[in-house]
Design an enzyme around this catalytic site. Structure first.
Site, mmCIF file in Angstrom:
data_model
loop_
_atom_site.group_PDB
_atom_site.id
_atom_site.type_symbol
_atom_site.label_atom_id
_atom_site.label_comp_id
_atom_site.label_asym_id
_atom_site.label_seq_id
_atom_site.Cartn_x
_atom_site.Cartn_y
_atom_site.Cartn_z
ATOM 1 N N GLU A 44 -27.279 -29.801 5.067
ATOM 2 C CA GLU A 44 -26.681 -31.010 5.640
ATOM 3 C C GLU A 44 -26.466 -30.876 7.149
ATOM 4 O O GLU A 44 -25.686 -31.611 7.741
ATOM 5 C CB GLU A 44 -25.347 -31.368 4.959
ATOM 6 N N ASP B 216 -35.774 -35.960 6.560
ATOM 7 C CA ASP B 216 -35.993 -35.569 5.173
ATOM 8 C C ASP B 216 -37.473 -35.713 4.866
ATOM 9 O O ASP B 216 -38.069 -36.770 5.116
ATOM 10 C CB ASP B 216 -35.199 -36.473 4.226
#
Length: 526
Positions: free
Chosen positions: A189, A350
């Protein structure tokens, strides 16, 4: 020397989902969808560039849970079944839509997608996508980077022993999978707290990534903003994510993936067809879900969707790649006069955005890499380690507490919905370090139990469960996973403390939670 550098990084991650106790499991489709729409298409792009003599360079994580699933024989077998079923469904759609000039070609397109995926997965790669990606690392095109062992949010862990275990297990697994030590790491993250860089240095890592404000709020302030890395006091470099490229691709309103010509992700035959047409492909006959066959384009902010046109989407992807590169050239021209070196633009995404969420994303990358190689010389593709080799001396500073979550904090993973998780994780962490200290030379059975306790703790620490609970997607499943791993850990702890080992039960959970086969519980010794 190039006018500037572009460091493109894709973060490929999925939580570890594997359920041998069931013949099929809906959440395992997360892996199968990503393999079909992202991982295999990316490999196809890389192979095409290699074939056509168009060198490229980028960094990419294959997180430890993802690499374990991609290497797992059971999941490989189930993926083949998934593709065969989707081919069957697409073939039935071709029969249903025969004669439709509008929809038949789209059904055929999806059939070919599934058939080609099956052929390449089974025949070309021998069912091993990890080794397929390793080929591009070995030839110098791809810099694969490490991540946390189970994507655990490091700043929320109770102490350095727990944080270091997440990093060390990941580094060890990386060596096993890729035959070398990793250069860098994607912090789970992008969550950073001062002091983590010391653990990265201990584990032999050269660099990590931060969200923009982690660099911009550093102490002292960065001389070159986001366009050169900082060197932390431990010697590990921190690279900041560029805001302009983030907005161009990620923005819900202005980003490329939202263009009306692109395929609509949410409109799927799993919800459009009559129930009896898809019932045999459902995991639960009463729960509809995505089938991966979609006939409509985004069109606009309306429920009325127009038919998808692959040719229009392909043309739009080429235009967007050209626009992206032109803006990078303008950005470099703007920045270069104010720096003593060519500016570095770090673009992080991502991986699953490219193909899964944005169906045309791999096409975009293909066009972009080709344009960078053939059409210009202002911007050069590099990896972070390439940059550090060229510019080893950088400003020393301490980055700021940060993540790439909402508001740049940890609130997605720690809030009133999921804060109940952490006291249990902290207690399990204390007990794991207690076990590691107590059992110095255990017999074979106890060593298996200690190693399995470490696996269960790592799995419980995954940031994915807290994220899912916050976003409200598959909450029941996420809660069940936390409970299950903590319950298994607790039983192992109690059995080890009492000396009464349940070998049959241990053997069963070793089969279920089988990641990191070479894990050693000693990683939890302080």
């Amino acid at each position: 020397m190039a006018g500037g550098y572009l460091a493109l990084t894709l973060h490929a991650h999925l939580p570890f989902v594997r359920h041998p106790e069931r013949s099929r499991f809906m959440e395992e489709d997360w892996l199968f969808e990503a393999a079909t729409e992202t991982y295999l298409p990316l490999l196809g792009v890389f192979e095409g560039l290699e074939r056509d003599g168009a060198p490229f360079r980028l960094a990419m994580s294959l997180t430890p849970p993802l690499a374990e699933m991609l290497s797992d024989a059971l999941l490989q077998k189930r993926y083949i079944r998934y593709l065969e079923e989707r081919m069957e469904l697409a073939e039935s759609e071709m029969k249903r839509l025969r004669g439709s000039r509008e929809f038949y070609p789209l059904a055929e397109m999806h059939y070919e997608l599934f058939a080609d995926s099956l052929r390449r997965f089974r025949d070309d790669y021998g069912c091993d996508l990890v080794q397929a990606f390793r080929h591009f690392q070995d030839n110098g095109s791809l810099e694969i980077i490490a991540c946390g062992a189970t994507h655990g949010l490091l700043p929320l862990m109770q102490n350095r022993v727990l944080q270091r275990a997440q990093i060390q297990v990941a580094v060890d697994q990386y060596r096993e999978k890729f035959g070398r030590a990793p250069q860098g790491i994607w912090l789970p993250e992008c969550a950073y707290a001062p002091g983590l860089e010391e653990l990265l240095a201990e584990c032999g890592l050269r660099y990590f990534y931060l969200e923009a404000h982690g660099i911009l709020n550093a102490e002292p302030a960065p001389l070159y903003g986001l366009y050169a890395p900082l060197t932390t006091r431990s010697g590990v470099a921190a690279f900041g994510r560029d805001l302009e490229t983030t907005h161009q691709v990620w923005s819900r309103e202005a980003g490329y993936p939202g263009h009306p010509d692109y395929r609509e992700f949410y409109r799927d035959i799993g919800f459009d067809l009559p129930h009896e047409k898809i019932q045999r492909y459902l995991h639960d006959p009463n729960i509809r879900h995505m089938m991966g066959i979609k006939y409509y384009r985004i069109t606009g902010d309306t429920d009325e969707k127009a038919t998808y046109h692959p040719g229009w989407a392909r043309k739009r992807a080429a235009e967007h790649a050209e626009d992206f590169l032109r803006k990078r050239q303008e950005q470099i021209d703007r920045l270069a006069p104010h720096m003593d070196r060519p500016p570095l633009i770090v673009s992080n995404y991502d991986a699953e955005l490219f193909g899964h969420w944005w169906f045309e994303g791999p096409l975009f990358l293909d066009y972009l890499f080709r344009k960078i190689h053939f059409d210009q010389d202002a911007a050069r593709l590099v990896s972070p380690s390439d940059y550090l080799d060229m510019y080893p001396v950088n400003q020393v500073a301490e980055p700021a507490l940060s993540s790439w979550g909402k508001n740049g904090t940890f609130e997605v993973w720690l809030n009133e919905k999921n804060d109940w998780i952490y006291p249990h994780l902290n207690k399990a962490g204390e007990r794991m370090t207690e076990l590691a200290a107590q059992f110095v030379e255990p017999d074979a059975l106890r060593r298996r139990a200690l190693n399995q306790a470490a696996r269960e703790l790592l799995l419980a620490q995954s940031s994915d469960w807290a994220f899912i609970i916050t976003t409200g997607t598959t909450v029941e499943y996420a809660v069940q996973r936390v409970h299950t791993h903590l319950a298994r850990f607790t039983k192992l702890y109690e059995d080890l403390k009492s000396g009464e080992m349940d070998e049959a039960w241990l053997r069963e959970i070793e089969k279920r939670d089988n990641l990191f086969p070479n894990l050693s519980y000693e990683v939890y010794r302080s």
